[in-house]
Scaffold this active site. Structure first.
Site, mmCIF file in Angstrom:
data_model
loop_
_atom_site.group_PDB
_atom_site.id
_atom_site.type_symbol
_atom_site.label_atom_id
_atom_site.label_comp_id
_atom_site.label_asym_id
_atom_site.label_seq_id
_atom_site.Cartn_x
_atom_site.Cartn_y
_atom_site.Cartn_z
ATOM 1 N N ILE A 1 -30.518 116.609 40.619
ATOM 2 C CA ILE A 1 -29.577 116.043 39.913
ATOM 3 C C ILE A 1 -29.706 114.920 38.941
ATOM 4 O O ILE A 1 -30.918 114.450 39.087
ATOM 5 C CB ILE A 1 -28.666 114.977 40.768
ATOM 6 C CG1 ILE A 1 -28.246 115.002 42.133
ATOM 7 C CG2 ILE A 1 -27.609 114.396 40.607
ATOM 8 C CD1 ILE A 1 -28.030 113.844 43.382
ATOM 9 N N THR A 2 -29.820 116.145 37.512
ATOM 10 C CA THR A 2 -29.931 115.433 36.601
ATOM 11 C C THR A 2 -28.558 114.262 35.937
ATOM 12 O O THR A 2 -27.248 114.297 36.145
ATOM 13 C CB THR A 2 -29.248 116.402 35.194
ATOM 14 O OG1 THR A 2 -28.544 116.878 35.514
ATOM 15 C CG2 THR A 2 -30.372 117.503 36.199
ATOM 16 N N GLY A 3 -29.269 113.401 35.001
ATOM 17 C CA GLY A 3 -28.585 112.420 34.949
ATOM 18 C C GLY A 3 -27.985 111.232 36.144
ATOM 19 O O GLY A 3 -26.772 110.909 35.620
ATOM 20 N N ALA A 4 -28.606 110.937 36.759
ATOM 21 C CA ALA A 4 -28.710 110.413 38.209
ATOM 22 C C ALA A 4 -28.297 109.082 38.290
ATOM 23 O O ALA A 4 -28.607 108.351 39.490
ATOM 24 C CB ALA A 4 -29.774 110.932 39.076
ATOM 25 N N ASN A 5 -29.621 108.081 37.374
ATOM 26 C CA ASN A 5 -29.289 107.234 36.716
ATOM 27 C C ASN A 5 -27.620 106.519 36.882
ATOM 28 O O ASN A 5 -28.121 105.137 36.567
ATOM 29 C CB ASN A 5 -30.133 106.250 35.953
ATOM 30 C CG ASN A 5 -29.675 107.147 34.437
ATOM 31 O OD1 ASN A 5 -29.414 107.975 34.131
ATOM 32 N ND2 ASN A 5 -29.666 106.070 33.501
ATOM 33 N N SER A 6 -26.834 106.913 36.213
ATOM 34 C CA SER A 6 -25.493 106.194 35.605
ATOM 35 C C SER A 6 -24.546 107.011 35.932
ATOM 36 O O SER A 6 -24.753 108.657 36.291
ATOM 37 C CB SER A 6 -25.450 106.084 34.300
ATOM 38 O OG SER A 6 -25.891 106.829 33.552
ATOM 39 N N GLY A 7 -23.399 106.499 35.807
ATOM 40 C CA GLY A 7 -21.550 107.653 36.075
ATOM 41 C C GLY A 7 -21.522 108.923 36.991
ATOM 42 O O GLY A 7 -21.869 108.021 38.637
ATOM 43 N N TYR B 1 -18.039 119.269 21.477
ATOM 44 C CA TYR B 1 -17.929 119.107 23.565
ATOM 45 C C TYR B 1 -16.842 119.844 23.854
ATOM 46 O O TYR B 1 -17.991 120.509 25.218
ATOM 47 C CB TYR B 1 -16.853 117.399 23.611
ATOM 48 C CG TYR B 1 -17.517 116.788 25.024
ATOM 49 C CD1 TYR B 1 -18.242 116.718 25.959
ATOM 50 C CD2 TYR B 1 -16.479 116.905 25.692
ATOM 51 C CE1 TYR B 1 -18.737 116.397 26.854
ATOM 52 C CE2 TYR B 1 -15.992 116.459 26.936
ATOM 53 C CZ TYR B 1 -17.429 116.624 27.716
ATOM 54 O OH TYR B 1 -17.299 115.983 29.158
#
Length: 287
Positions: free
Chosen positions: A16-22, A171
């Site tokens: 999972i990428t960007g798995a440290n938040s949100g 975006y």
């Protein structure tokens, strides 16, 4: 949470990428709770390590943290090589990391930053991991898109947004690219046992717009009454990554864990193929 918390993911490896938040963190927490081995790709080591402790406490599987800034093609290649060198299987890739930026900037590769992180990063990472996903089929690729993809079409003559730049418009363009990428990827993966689907999380109380001011910050405030928790926003990603109900389903766009028709621009096979070739040229991979 939906019933997919009952899925047994023991023995499965999920990146999972960007798995440290949100949404990424919520996705990792839930899937770890199903017993999966989780591989986190994060940009910030300190934040990643803090999140890793919480995620590891959710289940019996392993949790690994790999560091990469997904705006950098060099770092994406390095992190993929690091993972592949371990000889580990990979059953699910969740392309979750994303940004929205008020002001235009370019990455070290000369690509507009929003497009680079939200589309080119997932495109390159997925390409580098395709062989191991095929080896471990049935396997899945989930890419987080957004209803913002409906804001318009891709201007192939200004793919790098050099002539016109608006934070939300760019975006939206990157989120449209996510769906076109998913569609063409699914076509190319027919018969391999690897599926590719896109997810819309809904408006989520994450870090969206956190680093912006002006119109972007105002828009986030206006959306406040409709904002979902990150856990609710992660549900569709989790569903696509784990549920037996979508086994074999590919090339689709989902919202609230149900298939939904995306915009007309997102359904153009010609644009999907054209975007793929441009992306391959930008990343120097075979088209």
């Amino acid at each position: 949470m939906s019933t997919n918390t009952q899925v047994d993911m023991a023995g499965k490896t999920v990146m999972i990428t960007g798995a440290n938040s949100g949404i990424g963190r919520a996705t990792a927490m839930s899937i770890a709770g199903m017993g999966a081995d989780v591989v986190m790709i994060c940009r910030d080591r300190d934040r990643g390590e803090q999140a890793m402790q919480d995620i590891a406490a959710q289940g019996d599987g392993s949790v690994e943290l790999l560091i990469a800034d997904l705006s950098s093609q060099k770092q994406i290649r390095q992190v993929a090589a690091e993972f592949l060198s371990e000889g580990r299987p990979l059953h699910v890739l969740v392309n979750n990391a994303g940004v929205t930026l008020n002001n235009r900037s370019e990455t070290e590769d000369g690509v507009e930053s929003t497009f680079a992180i939200n589309h080119i990063g997932p495109f390159l990472l997925t390409d580098l991991l395709l062989d191991v996903l095929k080896e471990n089929a049935p396997s899945r690729i989930v890419t987080v898109s957004s209803s913002a993809h409906m804001m318009g079409g891709l201007d192939f003559e200004d793919i790098n947004s050099e002539n016109k730049y608006g934070g939300m418009r760019v975006y939206g363009k990157s989120k449209l690219a996510n769906i076109l990428f998913t569609s063409e990827l699914a076509r190319r993966l027919e018969g391999t046992g690897v599926t590719a689907n896109a997810a819309h999380p809904g408006p989520v109380a994450s870090n969206f717009g956190r680093n912006n001011d002006g119109p972007m910050r105002m828009m986030v405030k206006m959306m406040a009454p409709f904002i979902r928790s990150t856990e609710r926003g992660a549900e569709t990603s989790i569903y696509l990554a784990t549920s037996p109900e979508v086994e074999g389903i590919t090339g689709k766009y989902f919202f609230n864990s149900k298939e939904k028709q995306p915009s007309k621009a997102a359904r153009s096979d010609e644009d999907a193929q054209r975007l793929w070739q441009i992306s391959a040229d930008m990343t120097l991979v075979s088209g």
